[in-house]
Design a protein around this motif. Structure first.
Motif: not given
Length: 161
Positions: A146-147, A150-151, A154
């Motif tokens: 998930r991290y 997300n990165s 973005n």
């Protein structure tokens, strides 16, 4: 949600008497995407996650009736799915450079047919060793996945603005 989740449930319910009578097999084509929060595909991945859960539950519930339940978790399969669904520029770039092997649909179909023909098989199919390993890590390391997503998202959005 209707196609990916409700339809398999309704079909299983409709054919349950015949499946029990003939010691049949339910096959649900899920996706490794069930374990990845993919931007622009939240509804799709959620429907696949729900299908994964009901598939596991049905495998337990239907075993006493002699019905096998197979979940299929292909990775990227060479179909028109991606070209017909991804329309944003960033998503198109991701589509054009898939991560991992691109599987032939015939190969995946043969793997499914082999397991349907095996009366002892009552589990999940993940065609390709690469996707099997990825599937294990996706489940275990979901917060990290998930991290990372997300990165990536973005950074991708930043390139568009």
């Amino acid at each position: 949600m209707s196609l990916n989740y409700l339809t398999p449930i309704l079909l299983t319910k409709k054919f349950l008497p015949d499946l029990a009578k003939n010691k049949g097999c339910v096959v649900n084509v899920i996706s490794l995407a069930a374990y990845i929060p993919i931007p622009w595909f939240g509804i799709y991945t959620s429907s696949k996650a729900a299908l994964a859960n009901i598939t596991d539950a049905l495998r337990i519930e239907l075993r006493p009736l002699g019905i096998r339940v197979i979940g299929v978790y292909p990775g990227y399969v060479r179909t028109d799915f991606h070209s017909n669904t991804i329309v944003t520029p960033t998503a198109s770039r991701a589509r054009d450079s898939p991560k991992g092997p691109v599987l032939d649909p015939g190969y995946v179909a043969n793997k499914i047919a082999e397991k349907i023909d095996d009366p002892r098989f009552n589990g999940d199919i993940v065609p390709s060793i690469t996707y099997r390993v990825a599937g294990v890590f996706l489940r275990i390391l979901y917060p990290l996945v998930r991290y990372y997503v997300n990165s990536w998202f973005n950074k991708s959005i930043g390139r568009l603005t």
